[in-house]
Design a protein around this motif. Structure first.
Motif, PDB file in Angstrom:
ATOM      1  N   ARG A 525       1.191  -1.192   0.239  1.00 11.39           N
ATOM      2  CA  ARG A 525       0.074  -0.242  -0.196  1.00 11.39           C
ATOM      3  C   ARG A 525       0.476   1.488  -0.733  1.00 11.39           C
ATOM      4  NH1 ARG A 525      -4.804  -0.069   4.191  1.00 11.39           N
ATOM      5  NH2 ARG A 525      -5.705  -1.420   2.108  1.00 11.39           N
ATOM      6  N   SER A 526       0.502   2.003  -0.802  1.00  9.04           N
ATOM      7  CA  SER A 526       0.840   3.239  -0.889  1.00  9.04           C
ATOM      8  C   SER A 526       0.182   3.974  -1.492  1.00  9.04           C
ATOM      9  CB  SER A 526       2.265   3.524  -1.722  1.00  9.04           C
ATOM     10  OG  SER A 526       2.690   4.858  -2.258  1.00  9.04           O
ATOM     11  N   ALA A 527      -0.544   5.003  -0.277  1.00 12.37           N
ATOM     12  CA  ALA A 527      -1.683   6.327  -0.900  1.00 12.37           C
ATOM     13  C   ALA A 527      -0.848   6.968  -1.986  1.00 12.37           C
ATOM     14  CB  ALA A 527      -1.490   7.219   0.293  1.00 12.37           C
ATOM     15  N   SER A 528      -2.082   8.096  -3.353  1.00 10.60           N
ATOM     16  CA  SER A 528      -2.209   8.483  -4.284  1.00 10.60           C
ATOM     17  C   SER A 528      -2.842   9.571  -3.993  1.00 10.60           C
ATOM     18  CB  SER A 528      -1.923   8.284  -5.275  1.00 10.60           C
ATOM     19  OG  SER A 528      -1.678   7.121  -6.090  1.00 10.60           O
ATOM     20  N   ASN A 529      -2.498  11.124  -4.224  1.00  7.29           N
ATOM     21  CA  ASN A 529      -2.726  12.297  -4.220  1.00  7.29           C
ATOM     22  C   ASN A 529      -2.147  13.488  -5.656  1.00  7.29           C
ATOM     23  OD1 ASN A 529      -4.177  14.480  -3.222  1.00  7.29           O
ATOM     24  ND2 ASN A 529      -3.041  14.633  -1.449  1.00  7.29           N
ATOM     25  N   VAL A 530      -3.243  13.370  -6.305  1.00  2.00           N
ATOM     26  CA  VAL A 530      -2.790  14.045  -7.674  1.00  2.00           C
ATOM     27  C   VAL A 530      -3.482  15.089  -7.594  1.00  2.00           C
ATOM     28  CG1 VAL A 530      -1.530  11.612  -8.319  1.00  2.00           C
ATOM     29  CG2 VAL A 530      -4.339  12.496  -8.718  1.00  2.00           C
ATOM     30  N   SER A 531      -3.389  16.478  -8.494  1.00  4.03           N
ATOM     31  CA  SER A 531      -3.570  17.118  -9.061  1.00  4.03           C
ATOM     32  C   SER A 531      -4.431  17.697 -10.671  1.00  4.03           C
ATOM     33  CB  SER A 531      -2.635  18.451  -8.743  1.00  4.03           C
ATOM     34  OG  SER A 531      -2.525  18.592  -6.894  1.00  4.03           O
ATOM     35  N   LEU A 532      -5.488  18.521 -10.573  1.00  9.04           N
ATOM     36  CA  LEU A 532      -5.882  18.936 -11.785  1.00  9.04           C
ATOM     37  C   LEU A 532      -4.092  19.295 -12.501  1.00  9.04           C
ATOM     38  CD1 LEU A 532      -8.434  18.488 -12.977  1.00  9.04           C
ATOM     39  CD2 LEU A 532      -9.109  20.559 -12.538  1.00  9.04           C
ATOM     40  N   ARG A 533      -4.289  18.708 -13.637  1.00 10.34           N
ATOM     41  CA  ARG A 533      -3.031  19.178 -14.155  1.00 10.34           C
ATOM     42  C   ARG A 533      -3.160  20.791 -14.661  1.00 10.34           C
ATOM     43  NH1 ARG A 533      -2.864  14.859 -18.928  1.00 10.34           N
ATOM     44  NH2 ARG A 533      -1.824  15.822 -19.712  1.00 10.34           N
ATOM     45  N   GLU A 534      -2.030  21.895 -15.106  1.00 11.96           N
ATOM     46  CA  GLU A 534      -2.303  22.556 -15.719  1.00 11.96           C
ATOM     47  C   GLU A 534      -2.703  22.291 -17.225  1.00 11.96           C
ATOM     48  OE1 GLU A 534      -1.151  25.482 -14.774  1.00 11.96           O
ATOM     49  OE2 GLU A 534      -1.218  24.627 -12.685  1.00 11.96           O
ATOM     50  N   GLY A 535      -3.709  23.413 -17.257  1.00 13.38           N
ATOM     51  CA  GLY A 535      -4.180  23.697 -18.372  1.00 13.38           C
ATOM     52  C   GLY A 535      -5.383  22.653 -19.031  1.00 13.38           C
ATOM     53  N   MET A 536      -5.883  22.094 -17.743  1.00 18.63           N
ATOM     54  CA  MET A 536      -7.164  21.358 -17.962  1.00 18.63           C
ATOM     55  C   MET A 536      -8.142  22.366 -17.525  1.00 18.63           C
ATOM     56  SD  MET A 536      -6.741  18.317 -18.854  1.00 18.63           S
ATOM     57  CE  MET A 536      -5.054  18.781 -19.681  1.00 18.63           C
ATOM     58  N   PRO A 537      -9.674  21.725 -17.615  1.00 21.05           N
ATOM     59  CA  PRO A 537     -10.634  23.081 -17.327  1.00 21.05           C
ATOM     60  C   PRO A 537     -11.182  22.400 -15.649  1.00 21.05           C
ATOM     61  CG  PRO A 537     -11.582  20.480 -19.014  1.00 21.05           C
ATOM     62  CD  PRO A 537      -9.795  20.915 -18.649  1.00 21.05           C
TER      63      PRO A 537
END
Length: 837
Positions: A525-537
């Motif tokens: 197990r390894s948690a993931s936390n990702v953000s909305l990419r640049e240039g995306m709506p």
């Protein structure tokens, strides 16, 4: 002319057969020493003194039994007890006995319990409740008083004086032996030497249960005395057949609205009046009787009478209601009263009463039970004495007619017809014999079939266990231990030893496996936390359905298509039904088919309309009022006269809405679609997963989600991510604040397409398309068809459906056609450039 001379040849044969069986039983009793013990006497009566007489209603079972009682006297008189199933049928049986065998003395259970009175034999006609129930009447009969001896004592005294005891069980299928008091009285007190069981509805299981409960042997059907229906028909005692009339709606939806009860009643009344005319033309002075069987409940009886009087034109005094739950003297009187044309009775009363005037029966609700069917048929099969042996009668006068409100209840009647026709006239010869073995002072009764030999070793020591064919005691002994050992191992769970080495002491294998799985999962197990990419709506456009306000009911009414053509359907308050008529003794394929018109049931229509309205989250009363106002306004505009009353107006509206079930649904859609608008939904700035997520080049968050509804969705997402012309893609969640929803496809339920895709050059706002992936099981789903066939999103265009036949097949474009989704062409992302596909 005496009753004996009045018997027909086939009846004479039956009576003689029963007498022969009883005479054989008497011979066995007389073979016992005069000082013989009572156990041997009882055993003789139980082993060969019981006879089943089975015959269709109307061939004279009561007459035949009366003749048996009259003739079976001789040098040793018999004291008979005749048990009717209901108190109301006691007088019916007693009347037959008085008329047919007047020399046979009848006794009163309350006044004639004295040895001197019964010394020369005779008959008590009574019920089981009168002698074997916890009521005052039974207690009086079983107790000594000024009125006479206790019945139990009278039986003992009678036997001591040389009388034999006989028992007639009328309507034996009622199973008196199931009641503890009656069974005890029969086996321990009455202990009849001769038993005659009369029935029109024989059941092997019931007879077997009688033998088990009482110890009296009557044998299987091959040993019963039976009469065929054909003999009764040939002798003019029974009608040629019973016609079964049922009504079917070819459209199941219309079938739920038809008033089948009113239809059956109307058709039955028409046939009743036709029979009246035929009788009058034949100059037969007879008022036919129409029977109406209703479910238990006074309300149903009153409604049936109202329809008969107010709608079908019968005189009120000619329609009589019998409210008791079993036949009684009033019912028997009504059945023969010529001033009574129609007799309404409850379902349970279709048992045992004579109605020779009856030609027609309307079964407003029926049971599928065969025994009940036999009783219903029995009420109609008799030929009235005025019609017997008449030549050139119209065919209708030689049949009974049953009109079914519930077509499914035909099963019981058809089964009844088959059961009655299975009976053949048979008077079995004495195929078994009872041997009385006397050893010293012991008397033993053995029942032997043809070819069997009597045994003199009856002390139990000579009885041997007979093994099953093909097996021996040695075989069983060898096989048994191994089987028992295996069974014990399974029961004790010893097979779990295979898993013991895998688990720590005290830990079950299932717990160990679960723990191991959790630990292995946790180690990766390894948690993931990702953000909305640049240039995306940061937001998308979703259809939005505002909450319901107080004006929606009025707007829906305003959108109902009350066109002249639609309004004309209010005259369609009738439905066309298939009328099927066949003989219950014939074949289903031989039914005669015609068509009749039937009224729609206002109650059923109102209920269906209520269900239609219930599909919408609305105020039903407010919607109905709004619909009535607009309906009343539109009728004169289209050239229709207004109904004469508010009730008639509501009924006409019900007919229109029920006959046009899409009116409300379409109006609701139009009213709500007008208010559907677009609004922005904000995409989350990031997403979190407790599990690591696989990178994705074109996903707006740069990852593939870990959770998918199907393998097809995951596979399509990989194709999206590999397509160079895809600017970005987003997995659209369902029922979340950030979801893109479509509402116009339905009456207001949201649809959330699987993917939001930006494809270079598509031409919609931000080049966005909506895509739904659908597996083959959904291609025939009406809901998915409606989604694919729905209106386009105002900014993104129509939702595009894709799917594949299986995971080894390529994806294909799906289009709505012929009420299902059809694969039309291999999928290519360039199809997103064509919004009209």
């Amino acid at each position: 002319m005496s009753a004996v001379l009045g018997l027909l040849p086939f009846q004479q044969t039956v009576v003689q057969g029963v007498l022969a069986r009883f005479q054989a039983a008497r011979d066995r009793l007389q073979a016992l020493p005069s000082s013989g013990d009572s156990d041997a006497r009882r055993a003789a009566g139980r082993s060969g003194g019981a006879v089943v007489l089975c015959a269709p209603t109307g061939v004279g079972k009561t007459l035949l039994a009366a003749e048996v009682l009259q003739r079976f006297g001789g040098e040793r008189p018999v004291l008979w007890f005749w048990f009717a199933p209901f108190a109301g049928l006691v007088e019916q049986a007693a009347g037959v006995l008085r008329a047919q065998v007047p020399a046979l003395r009848q006794f009163d259970l309350q006044a004639d319990r004295a040895l001197d009175t019964v010394r020369n034999g005779g008959v008590f006609v009574t019920t089981w409740q009168s002698v074997a129930a916890a009521n005052q009447q039974a207690r009086r009969a079983r107790s000594r008083s000024d009125e006479g001896a206790a019945l139990d004592d009278l039986l003992l005294l009678a036997r001591e004086q040389g009388l034999q005891i006989g028992c007639v069980i009328d309507e034996a299928h009622h199973g008196f032996h199931k009641a503890k008091e009656a069974r005890s009285f029969f086996t321990e007190v009455l202990q009849p030497d001769y038993t005659l069981m009369l029935t029109a509805t024989p059941r092997d299981a019931d007879i077997a249960k009688f033998e088990q409960d009482t110890g009296y042997r009557v044998g299987g059907p091959e040993e019963w005395v039976t009469l065929a229906r054909a003999d009764g028909v040939a002798a003019g005692l029974l009608k040629r057949g019973v016609k079964l009339v049922r009504f079917l709606a070819k459209d199941d939806d219309v079938g739920t609205l038809v008033d089948f009860e009113r239809t059956a009643l109307r058709e039955c009344a028409e046939m009743h009046r036709h029979i009246q005319r035929e009788l009058a033309q034949a100059q037969i002075t007879l008022t036919p009787l129409m029977l109406v069987q209703v479910p238990d409940g006074d309300r149903a009886m009153r409604e049936a009478k109202r329809q008969l009087v107010e709608e079908l034109g019968f005189a009120e005094e000619a329609v009589r209601i019998h409210t008791a739950k079993e036949p009684d003297a009033d019912l028997l009187a009504l059945a023969v009263d010529p001033s009574v044309e129609v007799l309404i009775f409850k379902m349970a009363v279709a048992l045992g009463f004579d109605a020779p005037r009856a030609f027609t029966l309307a079964a407003l609700r029926g049971a599928r039970d065969k025994d009940f069917g036999i009783q219903v048929i029995g009420r109609l099969m008799r030929v009235h004495p005025l019609l017997r042996r008449r030549e050139s009668l119209q065919a209708e006068l030689d049949y009974g007619f049953v009109f079914l409100a519930n077509a499914e209840s035909q099963e019981g009647l058809l089964d009844a017809g088959q059961a009655i026709d299975k009976l053949s006239t048979q008077v079995p010869e004495l195929g078994s014999q009872t041997v009385i073995t006397v050893v010293g002072s012991n008397h033993t009764v053995q029942l032997l079939r043809t070819g069997e030999s009597a045994s003199l070793l009856l002390d139990g020591r000579s009885v041997q266990r007979v093994p099953l064919p093909g097996a021996s005691d040695e075989d069983a002994a060898v096989a048994s231990p191994g089987f028992e050992q295996l069974a014990q191992q399974l029961l004790q769970g010893q097979t779990l030893e295979l898993f013991a080495s895998l688990a720590p002491a005290g830990t079950s294998p299932s717990a160990r496996l679960m723990l191991s799985t959790v630990l292995k999962s946790d180690s990766r197990r390894s948690a993931s936390n990702v953000s909305l990419r640049e240039g995306m709506p940061r937001s998308l456009l979703s259809e939005y359905l505002p909450p319901i306000d107080g004006e929606l009911e009025r707007r829906i009414a305003d959108h109902v298509d009350f066109s002249p053509q639609v309004l004309g359907s209010m005259s369609r308050g009738l439905a066309r039904l298939l009328r099927m008529e066949g003989d219950v003794f014939g074949h289903i394929g031989s039914e005669r088919e015609t068509y009749v018109l039937a009224e729609l049931d206002p109650v059923q229509m109102a209920a269906k309309l209520e269900r239609q309205i219930g599909l919408f989250d609305l105020d039903p009363r407010a919607l109905l009022n709004a619909l009535l106002d607009r309906f009343k306004e539109k009728l004169p505009e289209a050239g229709f006269a207004l109904p004469s009353s508010e009730e008639a107006l509501e009924h006409a509206l019900d007919v229109v809405l029920v006959r046009n079930p899409s009116l409300l649904r379409n109006a609701n859609r139009l009213a709500r679609m007008q208010r559907i608008d677009l609004h922005e939904v904000q995409l989350p700035p990031g997403i979190f997963s407790a599990e690591p997520m696989k990178p994705a080049k074109r996903n707006i968050y740069g990852v593939f989600p870990n959770s998918w509804d199907s393998e097809d969705e995951r596979a399509f997402a990989e194709k999206l991510d590999a397509c160079d012309e895809v600017l970005w893609w987003h997995r659209n969640p369902a029922r979340r604040p950030e979801s893109v929803a479509l509402y116009k496809w339905d009456d207001g339920s949201p649809f959330h397409p699987d993917f939001v895709v930006a494809y270079r050059g598509r031409g919609t706002e931000c080049d966005i398309a909506l895509v739904e992936v659908k597996g083959p099981r959904g291609w025939g789903d009406p809901t998915d068809f409606a989604k694919a066939n729905g209106p386009a999103h105002a900014s993104y265009g129509k939702c595009i459906f894709v799917g594949r036949a299986d995971k080894r097949s390529p994806f294909e474009r799906l289009l709505p056609k012929d009420d299902r989704l059809i694969p039309v062409v291999a999928w290519d992302f360039r199809q997103l450039l064509h919004q009209d596909l």
